[in-house]
Write a protein that holds these residues in place. Structure first.
Motif, PDB file in Angstrom:
ATOM      1  N   VAL A 200       0.944  -1.158   0.119  1.00 31.27           N
ATOM      2  CA  VAL A 200       0.021  -0.114   0.173  1.00 31.27           C
ATOM      3  C   VAL A 200       0.776   1.251  -0.115  1.00 31.27           C
ATOM      4  O   VAL A 200       0.408   2.534  -0.003  1.00 31.27           O
ATOM      5  N   GLU A 201       2.154   1.006  -0.074  1.00 32.12           N
ATOM      6  CA  GLU A 201       2.957   2.239   0.137  1.00 32.12           C
ATOM      7  C   GLU A 201       2.770   3.326  -1.202  1.00 32.12           C
ATOM      8  O   GLU A 201       3.211   4.421  -0.823  1.00 32.12           O
ATOM      9  N   ASP A 202       2.418   2.936  -2.228  1.00 35.39           N
ATOM     10  CA  ASP A 202       2.164   3.800  -3.414  1.00 35.39           C
ATOM     11  C   ASP A 202       0.928   4.517  -3.737  1.00 35.39           C
ATOM     12  O   ASP A 202       0.701   5.056  -4.432  1.00 35.39           O
ATOM     13  N   LEU A 203      -0.124   4.118  -2.407  1.00 38.93           N
ATOM     14  CA  LEU A 203      -1.397   4.389  -2.459  1.00 38.93           C
ATOM     15  C   LEU A 203      -1.430   5.851  -2.104  1.00 38.93           C
ATOM     16  O   LEU A 203      -0.509   6.230  -1.216  1.00 38.93           O
ATOM     17  N   PRO A 204      -2.570   6.793  -2.479  1.00 46.01           N
ATOM     18  CA  PRO A 204      -2.798   7.918  -1.753  1.00 46.01           C
ATOM     19  C   PRO A 204      -2.954   7.876  -0.474  1.00 46.01           C
ATOM     20  O   PRO A 204      -3.573   6.754   0.241  1.00 46.01           O
ATOM     21  N   SER A 205      -2.649   9.053   0.459  1.00 43.26           N
ATOM     22  CA  SER A 205      -2.789   8.682   1.959  1.00 43.26           C
ATOM     23  C   SER A 205      -3.712  10.117   2.424  1.00 43.26           C
ATOM     24  O   SER A 205      -3.502  11.205   1.513  1.00 43.26           O
ATOM     25  N   ASP A 206      -4.725   9.809   3.647  1.00 40.51           N
ATOM     26  CA  ASP A 206      -5.109  11.112   4.176  1.00 40.51           C
ATOM     27  C   ASP A 206      -4.588  11.093   5.743  1.00 40.51           C
ATOM     28  O   ASP A 206      -3.382  10.339   5.960  1.00 40.51           O
ATOM     29  N   ILE A 207      -5.130  11.847   6.415  1.00 30.69           N
ATOM     30  CA  ILE A 207      -4.692  12.038   7.755  1.00 30.69           C
ATOM     31  C   ILE A 207      -4.706  10.636   8.700  1.00 30.69           C
ATOM     32  O   ILE A 207      -3.891  10.411   9.635  1.00 30.69           O
ATOM     33  N   ASP A 208      -5.619   9.616   7.999  1.00 28.46           N
ATOM     34  CA  ASP A 208      -5.955   8.347   8.722  1.00 28.46           C
ATOM     35  C   ASP A 208      -5.129   7.184   7.929  1.00 28.46           C
ATOM     36  O   ASP A 208      -4.874   6.045   8.345  1.00 28.46           O
ATOM     37  N   GLY A 209      -4.207   7.717   6.795  1.00 31.57           N
ATOM     38  CA  GLY A 209      -3.416   6.601   6.332  1.00 31.57           C
ATOM     39  C   GLY A 209      -3.589   6.300   4.753  1.00 31.57           C
ATOM     40  O   GLY A 209      -4.448   7.127   4.306  1.00 31.57           O
ATOM     41  N   PRO A 210      -3.023   5.378   4.185  1.00 26.30           N
ATOM     42  CA  PRO A 210      -3.382   4.901   2.686  1.00 26.30           C
ATOM     43  C   PRO A 210      -4.690   4.537   2.539  1.00 26.30           C
ATOM     44  O   PRO A 210      -5.614   3.962   3.198  1.00 26.30           O
ATOM     45  N   TYR A 211      -5.162   4.630   1.398  1.00 25.43           N
ATOM     46  CA  TYR A 211      -6.569   4.252   0.892  1.00 25.43           C
ATOM     47  C   TYR A 211      -6.449   4.052  -0.576  1.00 25.43           C
ATOM     48  O   TYR A 211      -5.641   4.730  -1.571  1.00 25.43           O
ATOM     49  N   GLN A 212      -7.451   2.919  -0.871  1.00 26.16           N
ATOM     50  CA  GLN A 212      -7.500   2.534  -2.288  1.00 26.16           C
ATOM     51  C   GLN A 212      -8.471   3.460  -2.878  1.00 26.16           C
ATOM     52  O   GLN A 212      -9.828   3.221  -2.529  1.00 26.16           O
ATOM     53  N   PRO A 213      -8.363   4.171  -3.950  1.00 29.88           N
ATOM     54  CA  PRO A 213      -9.398   5.248  -4.442  1.00 29.88           C
ATOM     55  C   PRO A 213     -10.355   4.691  -5.528  1.00 29.88           C
ATOM     56  O   PRO A 213     -11.547   5.123  -5.052  1.00 29.88           O
ATOM     57  N   VAL A 214     -10.124   3.438  -6.067  1.00 32.45           N
ATOM     58  CA  VAL A 214     -11.081   2.854  -6.855  1.00 32.45           C
ATOM     59  C   VAL A 214     -10.935   1.418  -6.630  1.00 32.45           C
ATOM     60  O   VAL A 214      -9.880   0.866  -6.063  1.00 32.45           O
ATOM     61  N   PRO A 215     -12.068   0.661  -6.996  1.00 32.24           N
ATOM     62  CA  PRO A 215     -11.899  -0.967  -6.680  1.00 32.24           C
ATOM     63  C   PRO A 215     -10.817  -1.495  -7.423  1.00 32.24           C
ATOM     64  O   PRO A 215     -10.323  -1.182  -8.553  1.00 32.24           O
ATOM     65  N   ALA A 216     -10.247  -2.289  -6.535  1.00 33.32           N
ATOM     66  CA  ALA A 216      -8.892  -3.057  -7.018  1.00 33.32           C
ATOM     67  C   ALA A 216      -8.887  -4.413  -6.679  1.00 33.32           C
ATOM     68  O   ALA A 216      -9.710  -4.732  -5.560  1.00 33.32           O
ATOM     69  N   LEU A 217      -8.468  -5.328  -7.596  1.00 32.39           N
ATOM     70  CA  LEU A 217      -8.800  -6.850  -7.479  1.00 32.39           C
ATOM     71  C   LEU A 217      -7.871  -7.341  -6.351  1.00 32.39           C
ATOM     72  O   LEU A 217      -6.589  -7.148  -6.185  1.00 32.39           O
ATOM     73  N   VAL A 218      -8.189  -7.967  -5.493  1.00 26.35           N
ATOM     74  CA  VAL A 218      -7.618  -8.847  -4.349  1.00 26.35           C
ATOM     75  C   VAL A 218      -7.087  -9.916  -4.934  1.00 26.35           C
ATOM     76  O   VAL A 218      -7.859 -11.116  -5.070  1.00 26.35           O
TER      77      VAL A 218
END
Length: 278
Positions: A200-218
């Motif tokens: 998740v290091e390359d994901l965008p982040s906000d004050i609470d941490g990284p987040y996946q902005p659009v659906p991603a395959l698990v």
């Protein structure tokens, strides 16, 4: 408006003077009158039901758009000065107009629905990827600057526009859906492994941490037939009846007897990708 009853004045009250319904009571007012219910979902302060005809109804707080009503004119206000819908009301606005709904889910601040045609719609708080929209610019925002989607809107990014979605699950900050061929997609808050995406290091982040902005395959689990979200962990069941868990493992959340060797954050160990519970 949590329970969908138009009248609460005769109900008992708790120590904070909040009325409560002590035993089950039929909800039959508003747009539910004469309808048969086939599916239901509850958030912290709002609820959704699906009728036999595929109509979608909502009630409870309208704050951050979670009920999917664009118009709050004339509604009562709660103690935080937010409008609420006291009885079930049909959602007619947005992309769901004319669609038949098959499945619903509620997070704390957002909602989701799957149509009979396999389309996924979300609405409510859109911060930290909750609704799966890559771009939230142009959406309305509340007094705290939190963007929200006021009416149902189809989610098509992350490859979902080409998929037939069969079900959806929502938690406080993250969500999942399952495609007709058993693929599992995740979006929203991704800290502590709760999305099951691993890196998740390359994901965008906000004050609470990284987040996946659009659906991603698990990618670490397939042939999924059921998924459920807690606030900090997730469970999935495959077509072969295997149970997988991931996310925060504190206090036994994931059902793993041994959590040694797992990565750690400030709240303890977490499982970053789906792992079978055996």
């Amino acid at each position: 408006g949590r329970c969908g009853f138009p009248e609460t004045s005769e109900m008992p009250k708790d120590e904070d003077n909040w009325p409560f319904q002590p035993v089950p009571m039929l909800v039959c007012g508003g747009a539910l009158l004469g309808k048969k219910v086939v599916a239901i979902a509850c958030g912290e302060n709002h609820s959704l039901v699906v009728t036999e005809e595929g109509e979608l109804l909502a009630w409870g707080t309208l704050n951050l758009g979670r009920c999917g009503f664009a118009d709050a004119t004339g509604l009562p206000m709660d103690e935080e000065d937010h409008p609420y819908q006291p009885v079930p009301r049909r959602i007619k606005e947005g992309g769901l107009e004319g669609k038949r709904v098959a499945y619903v889910a509620c997070g704390t601040f957002h909602s989701a629905a799957v149509t009979k045609g396999g389309e996924l719609y979300l609405w409510g708080s859109a911060c930290a990827g909750r609704c799966g929209f890559g771009d939230v610019e142009g959406l309305p925002a509340d007094a705290d600057g939190i963007h929200f989607q006021p009416v149902p809107r189809q989610v098509t990014q992350g490859g979902l526009g080409e998929k037939f979605v069969s079900s959806v699950a929502c938690s406080e900050g993250h969500s999942f859906c399952i495609s007709s061929n058993g693929e599992l997609y995740a979006w929203g808050s991704a800290d502590a492994g709760r999305c099951g995406l691993g890196k998740v290091e390359d994901l965008p982040s906000d004050i609470d941490g990284p987040y996946q902005p659009v659906p991603a395959l698990v990618g670490d689990v397939g042939n999924v037939k059921s998924v459920a979200c807690g606030s900090w962990h997730t469970l999935a069941v495959t077509q072969g009846y295997a149970l997988y868990a991931w996310g925060a493992t504190r206090a036994g959340r994931c059902g793993f007897a041994d959590t040694s060797g797992l990565p750690l954050d400030e709240n303890g160990p977490y499982q970053p990708v789906p792992r079978q519970v055996t």
